[in-house]
Design a protein around this motif. Sequence first.
Motif, short mmCIF file in Angstrom:
data_model
loop_
_atom_site.label_atom_id
_atom_site.label_comp_id
_atom_site.label_asym_id
_atom_site.label_seq_id
_atom_site.Cartn_x
_atom_site.Cartn_y
_atom_site.Cartn_z
N MET A 155 -15.37 -27.27 75.68
CA MET A 155 -14.71 -28.25 76.52
C MET A 155 -13.78 -29.10 75.66
SD MET A 155 -16.48 -30.87 79.16
CE MET A 155 -16.44 -32.54 78.56
N ILE A 156 -12.66 -29.48 76.23
CA ILE A 156 -11.71 -30.33 75.53
C ILE A 156 -11.68 -31.69 76.21
CG2 ILE A 156 -9.29 -30.64 74.87
CD1 ILE A 156 -9.01 -27.60 74.91
N THR A 157 -11.89 -32.72 75.41
CA THR A 157 -11.88 -34.09 75.91
C THR A 157 -10.68 -34.81 75.32
OG1 THR A 157 -14.30 -34.08 75.93
CG2 THR A 157 -13.22 -36.22 76.02
N GLU A 158 -10.00 -35.59 76.15
CA GLU A 158 -8.90 -36.41 75.66
C GLU A 158 -9.32 -37.86 75.67
OE1 GLU A 158 -4.91 -35.79 76.88
OE2 GLU A 158 -5.27 -33.68 77.41
N VAL A 159 -9.06 -38.55 74.55
CA VAL A 159 -9.44 -39.96 74.43
C VAL A 159 -8.30 -40.72 73.77
CG1 VAL A 159 -11.91 -39.46 74.25
CG2 VAL A 159 -10.55 -39.65 72.18
N SER A 160 -8.30 -42.01 73.99
CA SER A 160 -7.32 -42.86 73.30
C SER A 160 -7.81 -43.09 71.87
CB SER A 160 -7.19 -44.20 74.03
OG SER A 160 -8.38 -44.95 73.88
N ALA A 161 -6.89 -43.47 71.00
CA ALA A 161 -7.25 -43.74 69.61
C ALA A 161 -8.27 -44.87 69.53
CB ALA A 161 -6.00 -44.08 68.81
N VAL A 162 -8.13 -45.87 70.38
CA VAL A 162 -9.07 -47.00 70.38
C VAL A 162 -10.46 -46.51 70.78
CG1 VAL A 162 -9.65 -49.19 71.51
CG2 VAL A 162 -7.28 -48.71 70.84
N ASN A 163 -10.54 -45.72 71.84
CA ASN A 163 -11.82 -45.17 72.29
C ASN A 163 -12.42 -44.29 71.20
OD1 ASN A 163 -13.92 -43.80 73.58
ND2 ASN A 163 -12.83 -43.67 75.51
N PHE A 164 -11.59 -43.52 70.54
CA PHE A 164 -12.07 -42.65 69.46
C PHE A 164 -12.70 -43.48 68.34
CE2 PHE A 164 -11.38 -40.29 65.50
CZ PHE A 164 -12.10 -39.15 65.79
N GLN A 204 -13.98 -46.42 68.51
CA GLN A 204 -15.19 -47.09 68.98
C GLN A 204 -16.38 -46.14 69.13
OE1 GLN A 204 -13.71 -48.81 72.60
NE2 GLN A 204 -12.96 -50.67 71.57
N ASN A 205 -16.10 -44.86 69.33
CA ASN A 205 -17.17 -43.89 69.60
C ASN A 205 -17.17 -42.72 68.63
OD1 ASN A 205 -18.21 -45.00 72.24
ND2 ASN A 205 -16.03 -44.82 72.69
N LEU A 206 -16.74 -42.96 67.41
CA LEU A 206 -16.60 -41.89 66.43
C LEU A 206 -17.89 -41.09 66.24
CD1 LEU A 206 -15.01 -40.35 64.30
CD2 LEU A 206 -15.61 -42.13 62.67
N GLY A 207 -19.00 -41.74 66.08
CA GLY A 207 -20.28 -41.05 65.85
C GLY A 207 -20.64 -40.12 66.99
N ASP A 208 -20.52 -40.61 68.21
CA ASP A 208 -20.83 -39.78 69.37
C ASP A 208 -19.88 -38.59 69.46
OD1 ASP A 208 -22.91 -41.44 70.15
OD2 ASP A 208 -21.66 -42.61 71.54
N MET A 209 -18.63 -38.82 69.15
CA MET A 209 -17.65 -37.74 69.25
C MET A 209 -17.85 -36.70 68.16
SD MET A 209 -14.31 -39.57 70.70
CE MET A 209 -14.48 -40.68 72.09
N LEU A 210 -18.25 -37.13 66.97
CA LEU A 210 -18.58 -36.16 65.93
C LEU A 210 -19.75 -35.28 66.37
CD1 LEU A 210 -18.25 -38.29 62.67
CD2 LEU A 210 -16.82 -36.36 63.37
#
Length: 90
Positions: free
Chosen positions: A1-10, A12-18
Amino acid sequence: MITEVSAVNFRQNLGDMLNQVQYRNDSIVINKDGKPVAALVDAELFARIRRMQERFDKLSDRISEAYAGVPVEDGLAEIDAAVAAERKRP
């Protein structure tokens, strides 16, 4: 799946996204001002992309060498003819 996020959201949620990329093999497109600026993909996919890029570069070099003495217009016409012939194939 491909998720698009804003740089700010990224940020703030780096750990979850990793974790999302590492464990679910998802990919994340990072947008800035509404435009994609980067992507986070798992390491295996990135390694495949790098291998493909290396193969593409070698092939491009071979084609450049083969057509070094051919006028640009002639080379492009030959490529267009090859593409047209390939598209006609069933």
